[in-house]
Design a protein around this motif. Sequence first.
Motif, PDB file in Angstrom:
ATOM      1  N   VAL A   1      69.326  41.996  34.048  1.00 28.75           N
ATOM      2  CA  VAL A   1      68.892  43.563  33.694  1.00 28.75           C
ATOM      3  C   VAL A   1      68.218  43.799  35.302  1.00 28.75           C
ATOM      4  O   VAL A   1      67.310  43.155  35.566  1.00 28.75           O
ATOM      5  CB  VAL A   1      67.932  43.468  32.682  1.00 28.75           C
ATOM      6  CG1 VAL A   1      67.347  44.803  32.418  1.00 28.75           C
ATOM      7  CG2 VAL A   1      68.419  43.032  31.361  1.00 28.75           C
ATOM      8  N   SER A   2      68.567  44.989  35.835  1.00 31.55           N
ATOM      9  CA  SER A   2      68.046  45.316  36.779  1.00 31.55           C
ATOM     10  C   SER A   2      66.725  46.146  36.631  1.00 31.55           C
ATOM     11  O   SER A   2      66.706  46.562  35.542  1.00 31.55           O
ATOM     12  CB  SER A   2      69.173  46.185  37.856  1.00 31.55           C
ATOM     13  OG  SER A   2      69.203  47.406  36.871  1.00 31.55           O
ATOM     14  N   GLN A   3      66.001  46.387  37.848  1.00 30.44           N
ATOM     15  CA  GLN A   3      64.854  47.212  37.509  1.00 30.44           C
ATOM     16  C   GLN A   3      65.052  48.487  37.335  1.00 30.44           C
ATOM     17  O   GLN A   3      64.452  49.241  36.355  1.00 30.44           O
ATOM     18  CB  GLN A   3      63.972  47.090  38.754  1.00 30.44           C
ATOM     19  CG  GLN A   3      63.364  45.710  39.149  1.00 30.44           C
ATOM     20  CD  GLN A   3      62.228  45.246  38.063  1.00 30.44           C
ATOM     21  OE1 GLN A   3      61.757  46.068  37.278  1.00 30.44           O
ATOM     22  NE2 GLN A   3      61.932  44.057  38.309  1.00 30.44           N
ATOM     23  N   LYS A   4      66.366  49.112  37.575  1.00 29.90           N
ATOM     24  CA  LYS A   4      66.692  50.484  37.378  1.00 29.90           C
ATOM     25  C   LYS A   4      67.170  50.475  35.765  1.00 29.90           C
ATOM     26  O   LYS A   4      67.050  51.644  35.271  1.00 29.90           O
ATOM     27  CB  LYS A   4      67.657  50.857  38.249  1.00 29.90           C
ATOM     28  CG  LYS A   4      67.128  51.270  39.724  1.00 29.90           C
ATOM     29  CD  LYS A   4      68.259  51.672  40.705  1.00 29.90           C
ATOM     30  CE  LYS A   4      68.217  52.988  40.721  1.00 29.90           C
ATOM     31  NZ  LYS A   4      69.254  53.692  41.940  1.00 29.90           N
ATOM     32  N   MET A   5      67.817  49.449  35.429  1.00 28.51           N
ATOM     33  CA  MET A   5      68.153  49.627  33.952  1.00 28.51           C
ATOM     34  C   MET A   5      67.111  49.206  33.128  1.00 28.51           C
ATOM     35  O   MET A   5      67.491  49.830  31.792  1.00 28.51           O
ATOM     36  CB  MET A   5      69.364  48.734  34.002  1.00 28.51           C
ATOM     37  CG  MET A   5      70.184  48.550  32.592  1.00 28.51           C
ATOM     38  SD  MET A   5      70.962  50.168  32.274  1.00 28.51           S
ATOM     39  CE  MET A   5      72.333  50.164  33.274  1.00 28.51           C
TER      40      MET A   5
ATOM     41  N   CYS B   1      70.744  34.561  32.521  1.00 30.17           N
ATOM     42  CA  CYS B   1      70.166  35.930  33.456  1.00 30.17           C
ATOM     43  C   CYS B   1      69.198  36.717  32.583  1.00 30.17           C
ATOM     44  O   CYS B   1      68.280  37.308  33.311  1.00 30.17           O
ATOM     45  CB  CYS B   1      71.345  36.577  34.031  1.00 30.17           C
ATOM     46  SG  CYS B   1      72.223  35.394  35.187  1.00 30.17           S
ATOM     47  N   ALA B   2      69.588  37.102  31.597  1.00 25.77           N
ATOM     48  CA  ALA B   2      68.894  37.902  30.631  1.00 25.77           C
ATOM     49  C   ALA B   2      67.561  37.253  30.299  1.00 25.77           C
ATOM     50  O   ALA B   2      66.527  37.789  30.178  1.00 25.77           O
ATOM     51  CB  ALA B   2      69.808  38.372  29.526  1.00 25.77           C
ATOM     52  N   SER B   3      67.501  35.887  29.968  1.00 25.61           N
ATOM     53  CA  SER B   3      66.470  35.307  29.609  1.00 25.61           C
ATOM     54  C   SER B   3      65.323  34.927  30.606  1.00 25.61           C
ATOM     55  O   SER B   3      64.164  35.024  30.136  1.00 25.61           O
ATOM     56  CB  SER B   3      66.647  33.935  28.907  1.00 25.61           C
ATOM     57  OG  SER B   3      67.329  34.176  27.673  1.00 25.61           O
ATOM     58  N   THR B   4      65.886  34.671  31.637  1.00 22.88           N
ATOM     59  CA  THR B   4      64.922  34.310  32.808  1.00 22.88           C
ATOM     60  C   THR B   4      65.234  34.851  34.272  1.00 22.88           C
ATOM     61  O   THR B   4      64.281  34.587  35.251  1.00 22.88           O
ATOM     62  CB  THR B   4      64.981  32.840  33.091  1.00 22.88           C
ATOM     63  OG1 THR B   4      66.058  32.451  33.391  1.00 22.88           O
ATOM     64  CG2 THR B   4      64.430  32.122  31.824  1.00 22.88           C
ATOM     65  N   GLY B   5      66.128  35.775  34.410  1.00 20.69           N
ATOM     66  CA  GLY B   5      66.793  36.109  35.771  1.00 20.69           C
ATOM     67  C   GLY B   5      67.668  35.347  36.412  1.00 20.69           C
ATOM     68  O   GLY B   5      68.381  35.460  37.415  1.00 20.69           O
ATOM     69  N   GLY B   6      67.729  34.098  35.834  1.00 29.91           N
ATOM     70  CA  GLY B   6      68.723  33.058  36.068  1.00 29.91           C
ATOM     71  C   GLY B   6      68.789  32.755  37.728  1.00 29.91           C
ATOM     72  O   GLY B   6      67.555  32.639  38.171  1.00 29.91           O
ATOM     73  N   MET B   7      69.919  32.589  38.472  1.00 30.51           N
ATOM     74  CA  MET B   7      69.673  32.163  39.739  1.00 30.51           C
ATOM     75  C   MET B   7      69.245  33.429  40.744  1.00 30.51           C
ATOM     76  O   MET B   7      69.028  33.131  41.915  1.00 30.51           O
ATOM     77  CB  MET B   7      71.118  31.857  40.176  1.00 30.51           C
ATOM     78  CG  MET B   7      72.174  32.777  40.285  1.00 30.51           C
ATOM     79  SD  MET B   7      73.871  32.024  40.541  1.00 30.51           S
ATOM     80  CE  MET B   7      74.368  32.064  38.934  1.00 30.51           C
TER      81      MET B   7
ATOM     82  N   ASN C   1      64.833  37.680  42.428  1.00 32.09           N
ATOM     83  CA  ASN C   1      64.625  38.539  43.489  1.00 32.09           C
ATOM     84  C   ASN C   1      63.813  39.804  42.948  1.00 32.09           C
ATOM     85  O   ASN C   1      63.912  40.187  41.600  1.00 32.09           O
ATOM     86  CB  ASN C   1      65.760  39.114  44.458  1.00 32.09           C
ATOM     87  CG  ASN C   1      66.981  39.785  43.524  1.00 32.09           C
ATOM     88  OD1 ASN C   1      66.785  40.608  42.531  1.00 32.09           O
ATOM     89  ND2 ASN C   1      68.170  39.369  43.701  1.00 32.09           N
ATOM     90  N   TYR C   2      63.528  40.838  43.724  1.00 25.72           N
ATOM     91  CA  TYR C   2      62.675  41.995  43.130  1.00 25.72           C
ATOM     92  C   TYR C   2      63.493  42.970  42.545  1.00 25.72           C
ATOM     93  O   TYR C   2      63.252  43.874  41.808  1.00 25.72           O
ATOM     94  CB  TYR C   2      62.116  42.916  44.684  1.00 25.72           C
ATOM     95  CG  TYR C   2      63.153  43.594  45.422  1.00 25.72           C
ATOM     96  CD1 TYR C   2      63.812  44.738  45.243  1.00 25.72           C
ATOM     97  CD2 TYR C   2      63.923  42.774  46.357  1.00 25.72           C
ATOM     98  CE1 TYR C   2      64.516  45.337  46.105  1.00 25.72           C
ATOM     99  CE2 TYR C   2      64.912  43.022  47.271  1.00 25.72           C
ATOM    100  CZ  TYR C   2      65.127  44.468  47.054  1.00 25.72           C
ATOM    101  OH  TYR C   2      66.297  45.156  47.737  1.00 25.72           O
TER     102      TYR C   2
END
Length: 187
Positions: free
Chosen positions: A76-80, A103-109, A112-113
Amino acid sequence: MGIEEKLPAGILLTSVEKLSNWARKSSFWGATFGLACCAIEMMAAGGPHYDLGRWGMEVFRASPRQADLMIVAGRVSQKMAPVLRQVYDQMVEPKWVISMGVCASTGGMFNNYALVQGVDQIVPVDVYTPGCPPGPETLMHSILVLHEQIRSGELLRRRQARGGGAGILVEQRDGIPSHVRPTKQPA
Protein backbone atom coordinates in the motif's frame (compact mmCIF):
# COMPACT_ATOMS: atom_id res chain seq x y z
CA MET A 1 -38.72 -34.10 30.82
CA GLY A 2 -36.67 -31.32 29.11
CA ILE A 3 -37.88 -28.84 26.53
CA GLU A 4 -36.00 -30.70 23.77
CA GLU A 5 -38.14 -33.80 24.32
CA LYS A 6 -41.41 -31.82 24.10
CA LEU A 7 -40.60 -30.19 20.74
CA PRO A 8 -41.78 -31.82 17.52
CA ALA A 9 -39.16 -33.21 15.11
CA GLY A 10 -37.62 -30.63 12.79
CA ILE A 11 -37.63 -27.76 15.30
CA LEU A 12 -34.25 -26.14 15.86
CA LEU A 13 -33.37 -24.10 18.94
CA THR A 14 -30.66 -21.45 18.82
CA SER A 15 -29.96 -17.91 19.89
CA VAL A 16 -30.30 -14.87 17.64
CA GLU A 17 -26.59 -14.20 18.08
CA LYS A 18 -25.62 -17.71 16.90
CA LEU A 19 -28.00 -17.49 13.95
CA SER A 20 -26.66 -14.09 12.85
CA ASN A 21 -23.04 -15.28 13.23
CA TRP A 22 -23.83 -18.32 11.07
CA ALA A 23 -25.43 -16.08 8.41
CA ARG A 24 -22.48 -13.66 8.50
CA LYS A 25 -19.89 -16.35 8.03
CA SER A 26 -21.85 -18.01 5.24
CA SER A 27 -22.16 -14.99 3.00
CA PHE A 28 -18.98 -12.97 2.62
CA TRP A 29 -19.05 -10.42 -0.16
CA GLY A 30 -15.50 -9.37 -0.85
CA ALA A 31 -14.27 -5.93 -1.85
CA THR A 32 -11.06 -6.50 -3.72
CA PHE A 33 -8.17 -4.21 -3.13
CA GLY A 34 -5.48 -5.83 -5.26
CA LEU A 35 -2.38 -3.64 -5.35
CA ALA A 36 0.50 -5.89 -6.38
CA CYS A 37 1.53 -9.48 -7.11
CA CYS A 38 -0.66 -10.85 -4.29
CA ALA A 39 -3.69 -9.75 -6.30
CA ILE A 40 -2.91 -12.42 -8.95
CA GLU A 41 -3.08 -15.10 -6.24
CA MET A 42 -6.32 -13.60 -4.92
CA MET A 43 -7.84 -13.76 -8.42
CA ALA A 44 -6.70 -17.38 -8.75
CA ALA A 45 -8.51 -18.23 -5.50
CA GLY A 46 -11.75 -16.93 -7.04
CA GLY A 47 -11.25 -18.97 -10.21
CA PRO A 48 -12.70 -22.41 -10.99
CA HIS A 49 -9.72 -24.42 -9.69
CA TYR A 50 -10.04 -23.15 -6.12
CA ASP A 51 -13.70 -21.97 -6.24
CA LEU A 52 -14.34 -19.64 -3.32
CA GLY A 53 -18.06 -20.09 -4.09
CA ARG A 54 -17.98 -23.21 -1.91
CA TRP A 55 -17.87 -20.88 1.10
CA GLY A 56 -20.38 -18.26 0.04
CA MET A 57 -17.99 -15.93 -1.80
CA GLU A 58 -19.46 -16.18 -5.28
CA VAL A 59 -18.26 -12.84 -6.59
CA PHE A 60 -16.05 -9.99 -5.55
CA ARG A 61 -17.91 -6.71 -5.42
CA ALA A 62 -16.75 -3.55 -7.18
CA SER A 63 -18.87 -1.38 -4.89
CA PRO A 64 -17.84 -1.12 -1.24
CA ARG A 65 -21.50 -0.62 -0.31
CA GLN A 66 -22.15 -4.22 -1.33
CA ALA A 67 -19.15 -5.72 0.45
CA ASP A 68 -18.33 -6.78 3.99
CA LEU A 69 -14.85 -8.31 3.54
CA MET A 70 -11.85 -6.32 2.31
CA ILE A 71 -8.84 -8.30 1.14
CA VAL A 72 -5.85 -5.97 0.91
CA ALA A 73 -3.53 -7.83 -1.47
CA GLY A 74 -0.09 -6.27 -1.83
CA ARG A 75 1.86 -3.20 -0.86
CA VAL A 76 0.00 0.00 0.00
CA SER A 77 1.55 3.29 -1.07
CA GLN A 78 1.13 6.47 0.95
CA LYS A 79 -0.94 7.92 -1.93
CA MET A 80 -3.25 4.88 -1.96
CA ALA A 81 -3.80 4.82 1.83
CA PRO A 82 -6.57 7.48 1.90
CA VAL A 83 -8.39 5.69 -0.94
CA LEU A 84 -8.17 2.39 0.93
CA ARG A 85 -9.58 4.05 4.05
CA GLN A 86 -12.42 5.63 2.08
CA VAL A 87 -13.39 2.26 0.58
CA TYR A 88 -13.29 0.71 4.07
CA ASP A 89 -15.46 3.48 5.52
CA GLN A 90 -18.07 2.93 2.77
CA MET A 91 -18.39 -0.81 3.47
CA VAL A 92 -21.41 -2.13 5.36
CA GLU A 93 -21.24 -3.19 9.01
CA PRO A 94 -20.10 -5.62 10.22
CA LYS A 95 -16.99 -5.56 8.04
CA TRP A 96 -13.84 -7.63 8.09
CA VAL A 97 -10.29 -7.12 6.75
CA ILE A 98 -7.70 -9.65 5.58
CA SER A 99 -4.15 -8.40 5.04
CA MET A 100 -2.78 -10.62 2.27
CA GLY A 101 0.97 -10.95 1.95
CA VAL A 102 3.99 -9.66 3.77
CA CYS A 103 3.91 -6.31 1.92
CA ALA A 104 0.38 -5.51 3.06
CA SER A 105 1.07 -6.74 6.59
CA THR A 106 4.46 -5.12 7.27
CA GLY A 107 5.69 -3.32 4.16
CA GLY A 108 7.74 -6.38 3.25
CA MET A 109 11.16 -5.72 1.74
CA PHE A 110 10.10 -2.17 0.88
CA ASN A 111 11.10 -0.20 3.96
CA ASN A 112 10.86 3.32 2.55
CA TYR A 113 8.88 6.54 2.84
CA ALA A 114 6.60 5.79 -0.12
CA LEU A 115 4.94 2.68 1.32
CA VAL A 116 2.78 2.12 4.38
CA GLN A 117 4.60 -0.25 6.75
CA GLY A 118 1.51 -2.32 7.51
CA VAL A 119 -2.08 -1.77 6.43
CA ASP A 120 -3.14 -1.99 10.08
CA GLN A 121 -2.05 1.66 10.30
CA ILE A 122 -4.96 2.49 7.97
CA VAL A 123 -7.71 -0.05 8.75
CA PRO A 124 -8.20 -2.60 11.57
CA VAL A 125 -6.95 -6.00 10.34
CA ASP A 126 -8.70 -9.17 11.44
CA VAL A 127 -6.52 -11.80 9.73
CA TYR A 128 -2.90 -11.59 8.57
CA THR A 129 -2.10 -13.92 5.67
CA PRO A 130 1.66 -14.63 5.41
CA GLY A 131 3.69 -15.23 2.26
CA CYS A 132 5.32 -13.47 -0.65
CA PRO A 133 2.96 -13.90 -2.33
CA PRO A 134 0.69 -16.23 -0.39
CA GLY A 135 -0.94 -18.78 -2.65
CA PRO A 136 -4.67 -19.33 -3.05
CA GLU A 137 -4.52 -22.13 -0.46
CA THR A 138 -3.26 -19.74 2.20
CA LEU A 139 -5.90 -17.14 1.34
CA MET A 140 -8.62 -19.77 1.52
CA HIS A 141 -7.24 -20.91 4.88
CA SER A 142 -7.42 -17.29 6.11
CA ILE A 143 -11.03 -17.01 4.95
CA LEU A 144 -11.97 -20.26 6.69
CA VAL A 145 -10.27 -19.11 9.92
CA LEU A 146 -12.25 -15.88 9.65
CA HIS A 147 -15.44 -17.92 9.09
CA GLU A 148 -14.84 -19.97 12.23
CA GLN A 149 -13.96 -16.94 14.34
CA ILE A 150 -17.15 -15.17 13.24
CA ARG A 151 -19.33 -18.26 13.74
CA SER A 152 -18.04 -18.81 17.27
CA GLY A 153 -18.32 -15.13 18.20
CA GLU A 154 -14.63 -15.10 19.15
CA LEU A 155 -13.77 -12.51 16.49
CA LEU A 156 -16.00 -9.84 18.01
CA ARG A 157 -14.60 -10.61 21.48
CA ARG A 158 -11.02 -10.26 20.18
CA ARG A 159 -11.88 -6.98 18.44
CA GLN A 160 -13.31 -5.54 21.65
CA ALA A 161 -10.32 -6.67 23.68
CA ARG A 162 -7.81 -5.18 21.21
CA GLY A 163 -9.79 -2.04 20.38
CA GLY A 164 -9.40 -2.66 16.63
CA GLY A 165 -8.98 -5.63 14.34
CA ALA A 166 -8.77 -9.15 15.73
CA GLY A 167 -5.12 -9.52 14.61
CA ILE A 168 -5.17 -13.27 13.89
CA LEU A 169 -2.03 -14.63 12.18
CA VAL A 170 -2.59 -17.82 10.17
CA GLU A 171 0.01 -20.28 8.94
CA GLN A 172 1.06 -20.46 5.31
CA ARG A 173 -0.64 -23.29 3.40
CA ASP A 174 0.66 -23.27 -0.16
CA GLY A 175 1.23 -26.98 -0.54
CA ILE A 176 5.01 -26.89 -0.01
CA PRO A 177 6.29 -26.52 3.55
CA SER A 178 8.73 -23.61 3.93
CA HIS A 179 11.57 -25.89 5.03
CA VAL A 180 11.30 -27.87 1.73
CA ARG A 181 11.20 -24.90 -0.69
CA PRO A 182 14.32 -24.66 -2.86
CA THR A 183 16.50 -21.61 -2.21
CA LYS A 184 17.87 -21.49 -5.78
CA GLN A 185 16.19 -22.17 -9.09
CA PRO A 186 17.64 -25.23 -10.85
CA ALA A 187 19.90 -24.39 -13.82
